[in-house]
Design a protein around this motif. Structure first.
Motif, short mmCIF file in Angstrom:
data_model
loop_
_atom_site.label_atom_id
_atom_site.label_comp_id
_atom_site.label_asym_id
_atom_site.label_seq_id
_atom_site.Cartn_x
_atom_site.Cartn_y
_atom_site.Cartn_z
N PRO A 253 14.63 7.27 -3.70
CA PRO A 253 15.99 6.93 -3.24
C PRO A 253 16.11 5.43 -2.98
CG PRO A 253 15.08 8.78 -2.00
CD PRO A 253 13.96 8.19 -2.76
N ALA A 254 17.18 4.81 -3.48
CA ALA A 254 17.38 3.38 -3.27
C ALA A 254 17.58 3.05 -1.80
CB ALA A 254 18.59 2.91 -4.08
N GLU A 255 18.19 3.97 -1.03
CA GLU A 255 18.47 3.71 0.37
C GLU A 255 17.20 3.53 1.19
OE1 GLU A 255 20.62 6.99 1.94
OE2 GLU A 255 18.95 8.40 1.79
N MET A 256 16.06 4.02 0.67
CA MET A 256 14.80 3.89 1.39
C MET A 256 14.10 2.57 1.09
SD MET A 256 13.36 7.80 1.41
CE MET A 256 12.51 7.55 2.95
N GLN A 257 14.67 1.77 0.19
CA GLN A 257 14.14 0.45 -0.15
C GLN A 257 12.64 0.51 -0.49
OE1 GLN A 257 15.81 -1.31 3.63
NE2 GLN A 257 16.44 -2.91 2.19
N PRO A 258 12.29 1.23 -1.55
CA PRO A 258 10.87 1.41 -1.86
C PRO A 258 10.22 0.13 -2.40
CG PRO A 258 12.23 2.37 -3.58
CD PRO A 258 13.16 1.95 -2.49
N SER A 259 8.97 -0.06 -2.04
CA SER A 259 8.13 -1.14 -2.56
C SER A 259 6.83 -0.50 -3.03
CB SER A 259 7.85 -2.17 -1.47
OG SER A 259 6.90 -3.13 -1.90
N VAL A 260 6.38 -0.79 -4.27
CA VAL A 260 5.20 -0.13 -4.82
C VAL A 260 4.21 -1.16 -5.34
CG1 VAL A 260 6.62 1.84 -5.52
CG2 VAL A 260 6.00 0.11 -7.20
N PHE A 289 10.51 3.40 -10.98
CA PHE A 289 9.35 2.55 -11.28
C PHE A 289 8.59 3.19 -12.44
CE2 PHE A 289 10.28 2.01 -6.79
CZ PHE A 289 10.26 0.64 -6.62
N SER A 290 8.17 2.38 -13.40
CA SER A 290 7.44 2.92 -14.55
C SER A 290 6.29 1.99 -14.92
CB SER A 290 8.37 3.13 -15.75
OG SER A 290 8.98 1.91 -16.12
N TRP A 291 5.23 2.60 -15.42
CA TRP A 291 4.04 1.85 -15.82
C TRP A 291 3.29 2.68 -16.85
CZ3 TRP A 291 -1.26 2.87 -15.47
CH2 TRP A 291 -2.09 1.79 -15.71
N SER A 292 2.60 2.03 -17.78
CA SER A 292 1.84 2.76 -18.79
C SER A 292 0.60 1.97 -19.18
CB SER A 292 2.71 3.04 -20.03
OG SER A 292 3.10 1.82 -20.64
N ALA A 293 -0.36 2.69 -19.76
CA ALA A 293 -1.60 2.07 -20.24
C ALA A 293 -2.02 2.78 -21.52
CB ALA A 293 -2.71 2.18 -19.19
N PHE A 308 8.23 2.57 2.08
CA PHE A 308 9.67 2.55 2.14
C PHE A 308 10.07 1.50 3.18
CE2 PHE A 308 9.20 7.17 0.81
CZ PHE A 308 9.45 6.89 -0.52
N LYS A 309 10.75 0.45 2.73
CA LYS A 309 10.99 -0.69 3.60
C LYS A 309 11.83 -0.34 4.82
CE LYS A 309 10.30 -4.33 0.19
NZ LYS A 309 10.89 -5.50 -0.52
N ASN A 310 12.69 0.66 4.70
CA ASN A 310 13.43 1.04 5.90
C ASN A 310 12.50 1.65 6.94
OD1 ASN A 310 12.93 3.42 4.57
ND2 ASN A 310 15.01 4.24 4.77
N GLU A 311 11.45 2.33 6.46
CA GLU A 311 10.44 2.84 7.38
C GLU A 311 9.62 1.70 7.94
OE1 GLU A 311 8.08 5.80 5.51
OE2 GLU A 311 9.68 7.30 5.46
N ILE A 312 9.32 0.70 7.05
CA ILE A 312 8.57 -0.46 7.52
C ILE A 312 9.33 -1.16 8.63
CG2 ILE A 312 7.72 -2.74 6.86
CD1 ILE A 312 7.19 -1.66 4.09
N ALA A 313 10.65 -1.30 8.42
CA ALA A 313 11.47 -1.97 9.44
C ALA A 313 11.36 -1.23 10.77
CB ALA A 313 12.92 -2.04 8.98
#
Length: 506
Positions: A253-260, A289-293, A308-313
């Motif tokens: 969810p965008a509202e959770m401001q994810p950082s990976v 988010f997508s990644w491949s090898a 989740f940056k909102n959780e971090i905050a």
């Protein structure tokens, strides 16, 4: 000599070793800890896992009980016994109760493409794995083994084990389903543990059977869900079959401001960031988010972690009321006064204990990521195994440029006469900073997981970081290195936060 039978015995021995290591890893138990549980010496277990000793039945049965394997080790032991008996011209009479039929040999199946997707919605994590399988062997494949493992608190196995003992993962909440080319697949549980499941996906259902014959390929797909209170902030794909392409997608969810971020580990135990970036695509209410090898090596592990940056905050707001040392303690860092910080850490017997080394390195890197989310380290940072409660000789250092240095069984073998005195901080008593004199340059002897010895020279600020972490492995905190009469100052009085060290010499 029948080389085919010798090969069968060797394969059975390798399978037993792999099974033992796997269940130790699942339980978070070292060789030393298992030895204490089953009443054998660590050396005995070390010899088993190096392939130089066949275990007794008594050991296997005891290990099965304490690791809660569902007699998986005993089945492997019986297969090894039978293979060895055949090599001596004998034959075991009767069947073995409880043996699981095996899928086609591992090198018979090739994964043309694995497309793995993880989505978070309404407090639930949904995993969807699609694999394009090719049968490159000589026998039809009638079943395929999958694994589902959860770890709510990576880097803190005791805490996770307590959680799952009280609230085990259940089949009902998982809701596992599988299809092959649109046809439903029946499945059968192989192992059912509190935080770990192994399942045979069968190429059949109530209406028909559809084996994967030699030369054929097909897509299979399986889906399961786990609630957020049992799923940790990580997702790992392990390469267990020859794989031509791996794709990973996360849908948050965008509202959770994810950082990976991504961490790769391999047979060398070196932990490093993904070699290519994770792509990010934003929509109105979701972030993908997508990644491949391509051609990932066997036994490699690709781990994506997130915050989740909102959780971090919220966490940062909560941490504002805590002293710096209390913040580090809340992140799993052992604090001054705990016995493990004053012990000389036990060296790894390599390559015998290679799997233990990999496991501890993975925990160190995970802890480092969590700590880095809570504090900015302009000078670089490091974490030693004793700081996460593990008295083993390994530490991980991250330089100011983001390079990760893994040090296994390190010791300083030479140092410069030139000295430099700078303020240091330590995660294990983070309320203060201390002025510590250290050599400008050091030479460090260390090992890789294959047991090869390396000598590396470190100088400047990197030398200080490495020296600090090696001290931890010998039970020393930086207080012991300060000049007589000099005391640490409160962090509130320290003026160098967020700034790199300025090299000086004395």
């Amino acid at each position: 000599m029948d080389h085919g039978k010798d090969d069968a015995a060797q394969q059975a021995a390798s399978a037993l070793i792999a099974e033992l290591r796997h269940w130790r890893e699942v339980a978070g138990v070292s060789q030393k800890a298992l030895a204490k549980l089953v009443g054998y010496t660590p050396s005995y277990i070390s010899k088993i896992e190096s392939g130089s000793l066949i275990p007794s039945r008594e050991f296997v049965e005891s290990a099965d009980e304490h690791l809660r394997t569902g007699n998986a080790l005993l089945r492997r032991w019986k297969a090894l016994r039978d293979a060895g008996a055949e090599n001596r011209g004998e034959r075991h009479q009767g069947s073995i109760s409880g043996d699981d039929p095996q899928a086609a040999p591992g090198n018979s199946l090739i994964v043309e493409h694995e497309k793995a997707e993880l989505a978070f919605r309404d407090g639930m994590f949904k995993t969807c794995i699609r694999r394009h399988l090719q049968n490159a062997g000589n026998e039809p494949v009638t079943q395929y083994l999958i694994r589902i493992a959860v770890d709510r608190y990576p880097g803190d196995p005791e805490r996770s084990n307590r959680l799952y003992r009280e609230f085990p993962l259940t089949w009902e909440e998982i809701g596992l389903s599988a299809v092959c080319q649109g046809e439903p697949m029946t499945w059968r549980a192989k192992h059912d543990r509190d935080a770990f499941k192994e399942v045979w996906l069968l190429f059949e259902n109530g209406d028909e059977r559809f084996p994967l014959y030699p030369g054929q390929s097909t897509w299979i797909e399986y889906v399961y869900t786990v609630s957020a209170d049992k799923w940790g902030p990580w997702w790992t794909r392990a390469i267990r079959l020859p794989t031509k392409r791996l794709s990973m997608t996360l849908d948050f969810p965008a509202e959770m401001q994810p950082s990976v971020w991504g961490i790769e580990t391999s047979m060398t135990a070196e932990a490093s960031p993904f070699k290519t970036p994770i792509n990010r695509a934003n929509s109105s209410d979701r972030v993908i988010f997508s990644w491949s090898a391509d051609s990932p090596p066997l036994h490699a592990r690709y781990r994506i972690e997130w915050k989740f940056k909102n959780e971090i905050a919220r966490e940062v707001d909560a941490m504002k009321t805590l002293a710096p040392s209390e913040r580090m303690q809340s992140l799993g860092i052992a604090q001054e006064g705990e016995t493990v910080l004053y012990e000389v850490s036990r060296r790894f017997d390599l390559p015998t204990e290679a799997e233990d080394a990999r496991r501890v390195v993975s925990q160190l890197v995970s802890t480092m990521e969590r700590v880095a989310q809570a504090h900015t380290f302009a000078k670089g940072m490091g974490v030693a195994a004793p700081q996460i409660g593990i008295s083993r000789a390994v530490a991980v250092v991250r330089t100011p440029d983001g390079e990760t240095i893994t040090l296994i069984n390190p010791r300083i073998i030479d140092e410069s006469t030139e000295m430099d005195e700078q303020y240091e901080g330590c995660l294990s008593f983070f309320d203060v900073r201390g002025m510590v004199p250290r050599p400008v340059c050091i030479e460090v002897e260390h090992q890789d997981v294959d047991g090869n010895t390396h000598i590396t020279m470190f100088d400047g600020p990197i030398s200080r970081l490495v020296n600090h972490e090696i001290d931890h492995l010998f039970g020393q905190l930086y207080r012991a290195k300060m000049r007589p009469g000099v005391e640490p100052i409160p962090v509130s009085q320290y003026k160098g936060t967020g700034q790199p060290w300025t090299q000086g010499r004395t």
